[in-house]
Write a protein that holds these residues in place. Structure first.
Motif, short mmCIF file in Angstrom:
data_model
loop_
_atom_site.label_atom_id
_atom_site.label_comp_id
_atom_site.label_asym_id
_atom_site.label_seq_id
_atom_site.Cartn_x
_atom_site.Cartn_y
_atom_site.Cartn_z
N ARG A 100 0.83 -1.20 0.00
CA ARG A 100 0.00 0.00 0.00
C ARG A 100 0.87 1.26 0.00
O ARG A 100 0.57 2.23 -0.72
CB ARG A 100 -0.92 -0.02 1.22
CG ARG A 100 -1.66 1.29 1.41
CD ARG A 100 -2.63 1.29 2.55
NE ARG A 100 -3.13 2.65 2.77
CZ ARG A 100 -4.20 2.96 3.48
NH1 ARG A 100 -4.90 2.02 4.07
NH2 ARG A 100 -4.57 4.22 3.63
N ALA A 101 1.94 1.25 0.79
CA ALA A 101 2.81 2.43 0.86
C ALA A 101 3.47 2.70 -0.48
O ALA A 101 3.56 3.85 -0.93
CB ALA A 101 3.87 2.23 1.94
N LEU A 102 3.95 1.66 -1.16
CA LEU A 102 4.70 1.83 -2.41
C LEU A 102 3.81 2.20 -3.58
O LEU A 102 4.19 3.01 -4.43
CB LEU A 102 5.47 0.54 -2.72
CG LEU A 102 6.61 0.17 -1.77
CD1 LEU A 102 7.21 -1.16 -2.15
CD2 LEU A 102 7.68 1.26 -1.77
N PHE A 103 2.61 1.62 -3.64
CA PHE A 103 1.80 1.76 -4.85
C PHE A 103 0.57 2.64 -4.70
O PHE A 103 -0.01 3.06 -5.69
CB PHE A 103 1.36 0.38 -5.34
CG PHE A 103 2.49 -0.55 -5.65
CD1 PHE A 103 3.33 -0.29 -6.72
CD2 PHE A 103 2.74 -1.65 -4.86
CE1 PHE A 103 4.39 -1.13 -7.01
CE2 PHE A 103 3.81 -2.51 -5.15
CZ PHE A 103 4.63 -2.24 -6.23
N ILE A 104 0.16 2.94 -3.46
CA ILE A 104 -1.06 3.72 -3.28
C ILE A 104 -0.78 5.01 -2.51
O ILE A 104 -1.04 6.10 -3.00
CB ILE A 104 -2.14 2.88 -2.55
CG1 ILE A 104 -2.53 1.68 -3.41
CG2 ILE A 104 -3.36 3.74 -2.25
CD1 ILE A 104 -3.56 0.77 -2.77
N ASP A 105 -0.24 4.89 -1.29
CA ASP A 105 -0.03 6.07 -0.46
C ASP A 105 0.97 7.05 -1.07
O ASP A 105 0.89 8.26 -0.79
CB ASP A 105 0.43 5.66 0.94
CG ASP A 105 -0.65 4.91 1.70
OD1 ASP A 105 -1.82 4.98 1.29
OD2 ASP A 105 -0.33 4.23 2.70
N SER A 106 1.91 6.56 -1.87
CA SER A 106 2.90 7.44 -2.48
C SER A 106 2.39 8.14 -3.73
O SER A 106 3.08 8.99 -4.29
CB SER A 106 4.16 6.63 -2.83
OG SER A 106 3.84 5.61 -3.76
N ASP A 107 1.18 7.78 -4.18
CA ASP A 107 0.60 8.36 -5.40
C ASP A 107 -0.46 9.38 -5.01
O ASP A 107 -1.49 9.02 -4.43
CB ASP A 107 -0.03 7.25 -6.25
CG ASP A 107 -0.51 7.76 -7.60
OD1 ASP A 107 -0.46 8.99 -7.84
OD2 ASP A 107 -0.93 6.93 -8.44
N PRO A 108 -0.26 10.66 -5.33
CA PRO A 108 -1.24 11.68 -4.92
C PRO A 108 -2.59 11.54 -5.60
O PRO A 108 -3.58 12.09 -5.12
CB PRO A 108 -0.56 13.00 -5.33
CG PRO A 108 0.44 12.62 -6.37
CD PRO A 108 0.90 11.24 -6.01
N SER A 109 -2.66 10.81 -6.72
CA SER A 109 -3.93 10.66 -7.44
C SER A 109 -4.66 9.37 -7.07
O SER A 109 -5.64 9.01 -7.73
CB SER A 109 -3.67 10.67 -8.95
OG SER A 109 -2.86 9.56 -9.33
N ALA A 110 -4.20 8.66 -6.04
CA ALA A 110 -4.78 7.35 -5.70
C ALA A 110 -5.64 7.41 -4.45
O ALA A 110 -5.70 6.45 -3.69
CB ALA A 110 -3.67 6.31 -5.53
N GLY A 111 -6.31 8.55 -4.24
CA GLY A 111 -7.16 8.68 -3.07
C GLY A 111 -8.30 7.68 -3.06
O GLY A 111 -8.67 7.14 -2.02
N TRP A 112 -8.85 7.41 -4.25
CA TRP A 112 -9.94 6.43 -4.33
C TRP A 112 -9.46 5.04 -3.97
O TRP A 112 -10.20 4.27 -3.36
CB TRP A 112 -10.53 6.43 -5.74
CG TRP A 112 -9.54 5.96 -6.78
CD1 TRP A 112 -8.64 6.73 -7.45
CD2 TRP A 112 -9.35 4.63 -7.25
NE1 TRP A 112 -7.88 5.96 -8.30
CE2 TRP A 112 -8.31 4.66 -8.20
CE3 TRP A 112 -9.95 3.41 -6.95
CZ2 TRP A 112 -7.85 3.52 -8.85
CZ3 TRP A 112 -9.51 2.27 -7.61
CH2 TRP A 112 -8.47 2.34 -8.54
N ALA A 113 -8.21 4.71 -4.34
CA ALA A 113 -7.65 3.40 -4.00
C ALA A 113 -7.43 3.28 -2.50
O ALA A 113 -7.62 2.21 -1.91
CB ALA A 113 -6.35 3.16 -4.76
N GLN A 114 -7.00 4.38 -1.86
CA GLN A 114 -6.84 4.37 -0.40
C GLN A 114 -8.17 4.07 0.28
O GLN A 114 -8.24 3.27 1.22
CB GLN A 114 -6.30 5.72 0.07
CG GLN A 114 -4.86 5.99 -0.30
CD GLN A 114 -4.40 7.36 0.17
OE1 GLN A 114 -5.21 8.21 0.51
NE2 GLN A 114 -3.10 7.57 0.18
N ALA A 115 -9.23 4.70 -0.20
CA ALA A 115 -10.55 4.45 0.37
C ALA A 115 -10.99 3.01 0.12
O ALA A 115 -11.62 2.39 0.97
CB ALA A 115 -11.56 5.42 -0.23
#
Length: 346
Positions: A322-337
């Motif tokens: 999650r840290a490498l592929f989602i949290d580090s991407d500013p456009s991946a807010g939907w993926a975080q949710a």
């Protein structure tokens, strides 16, 4: 002519294909990847000790030696307990062959009186061979020998990572200006992983001690082995409780019948509900940041990739992904949710 963006469906399919290639590649080197991840997680778990020593200006060698020795002693203690107890289990199981045969006879009688055909019963009995229990115990010993052989690699990796930890921390800090999102994501990963491990370990120890006391009072053989198993299974999400419960419950059934088995199940259930359902969530809070569905999928995927060690490390590995592929991407807010099961800002 303006370049057309790639179709979203194509991007998704290529991403899935790349993930499959990476996972299968990791699976091929699981004997190396597993100890590497385990060493990394253990170094993260004891990093507050190094930070505490650094704040008091302890020598560098002491900042390396103390966390390293803590982890090594814990690992050696657990492996030693498992090895001795598994040896006792292998010699104990054959003595329960008569009780096992009697249980099968009683089960056959009960099934016949409830209308099951003899053919179905005989087919089921053929799958219950007491010799298979001995073979299972022998395979358990073989697995422990494998763990002992991997201990050397784990210890070497621990030493190397402990030596590099101070420099690695400075390098990550220096990258804030260049890759702020990635550095922040990795910092969140280490914080969540450390909190998850420490809190789970503390409550896992409480849970294991209560189980050992209950098993000792019920006179179930090898209570220390089942306590260590309960502690290890505590790190396995969703199904860890059942993994820790089944072996002592089955042994209680052979040793004292159905009543003792039910008492073991009741004792495990009560301690699990009290420690894991009522108390643990208040301390752990939102440390994991994964929904129930994602946690279960993580368990399946990482067990497939790394085997039993992947089941134990499923949560830390998923937090790292999650840290490498989602949290580090500013456009991946939907993926975080999506992976956390919470709406943005919720």
């Amino acid at each position: 002519m303006r370049d057309q963006p790639a179709p979203r469906a194509l991007i998704i399919l290529v991403g899935i294909a790349a993930a499959m290639v990476v996972l299968y590649g990791i699976r091929e080197v699981a004997s190396i990847a597993g100890p590497v991840v385990l060493a990394l997680v253990l170094v993260i778990a004891v990093s507050p000790v190094r930070g505490w020593l650094a704040a008091r200006r302890a020598p560098i060698w002491l900042q390396v030696a103390v966390p390293f020795l803590i982890v090594v002693l814990v690992l050696l203690g657990m492996v030693g307990i498992l090895t001795i107890s598994a040896t006792q289990l292998a010699s104990l199981l054959p003595t329960y062959a008569p009780q096992f045969d009697r249980l099968l006879t009683d089960a056959q009688h009960w099934a016949t009186t409830h209308g099951l055909s003899n053919e179905m019963i005989n087919r089921g009995l053929r799958s219950f061979d007491p010799g298979k229990i001995v073979e299972l115990a022998q395979s358990l010993l073989g697995s422990l020998i494998g763990i002992l052989s991997a201990m050397f690699l784990i210890v070497v990796l621990l030493l190397a990572m402990c030596l590099d930890a101070p420099v690695t921390a400075k390098i990550l800090t220096s990258g804030v200006g260049r890759r702020p999102r990635l550095v922040t994501a990795l910092g969140i990963f280490t914080h969540k992983t450390r909190r998850y491990l420490i809190v789970s370990t503390v409550f896992g120890l409480i849970y294991a001690v209560l189980d050992v006391i209950a098993l000792s009072l019920l006179d179930v053989p090898l209570p220390l082995l089942w306590g260590v198993l309960a502690l290890i299974a505590n790190y396995i999400p969703n199904i860890g409780f059942l993994i820790g419960l089944l072996p002592p419950a089955m042994l209680a059934l052979l040793d004292g019948g159905v009543q003792k088995m039910l008492l073991v199940i009741a004792a495990y259930t009560i301690t699990n509900v009290v420690t894991q359902s009522f108390i643990l969530p208040k301390f752990l809070g939102d440390a994991v940041g994964l929904s129930t569905t994602m946690t279960f999928i993580s368990l399946i995927v990482w067990t497939f990739v790394l085997g039993p060690l992947g089941a134990v490390l499923a949560i830390p590995l998923s937090l790292l992904a999650r840290a490498l592929f989602i949290d580090s991407d500013p456009s991946a807010g939907w993926a975080q949710a999506l992976v956390s099961g919470k709406l943005p800002g919720g």
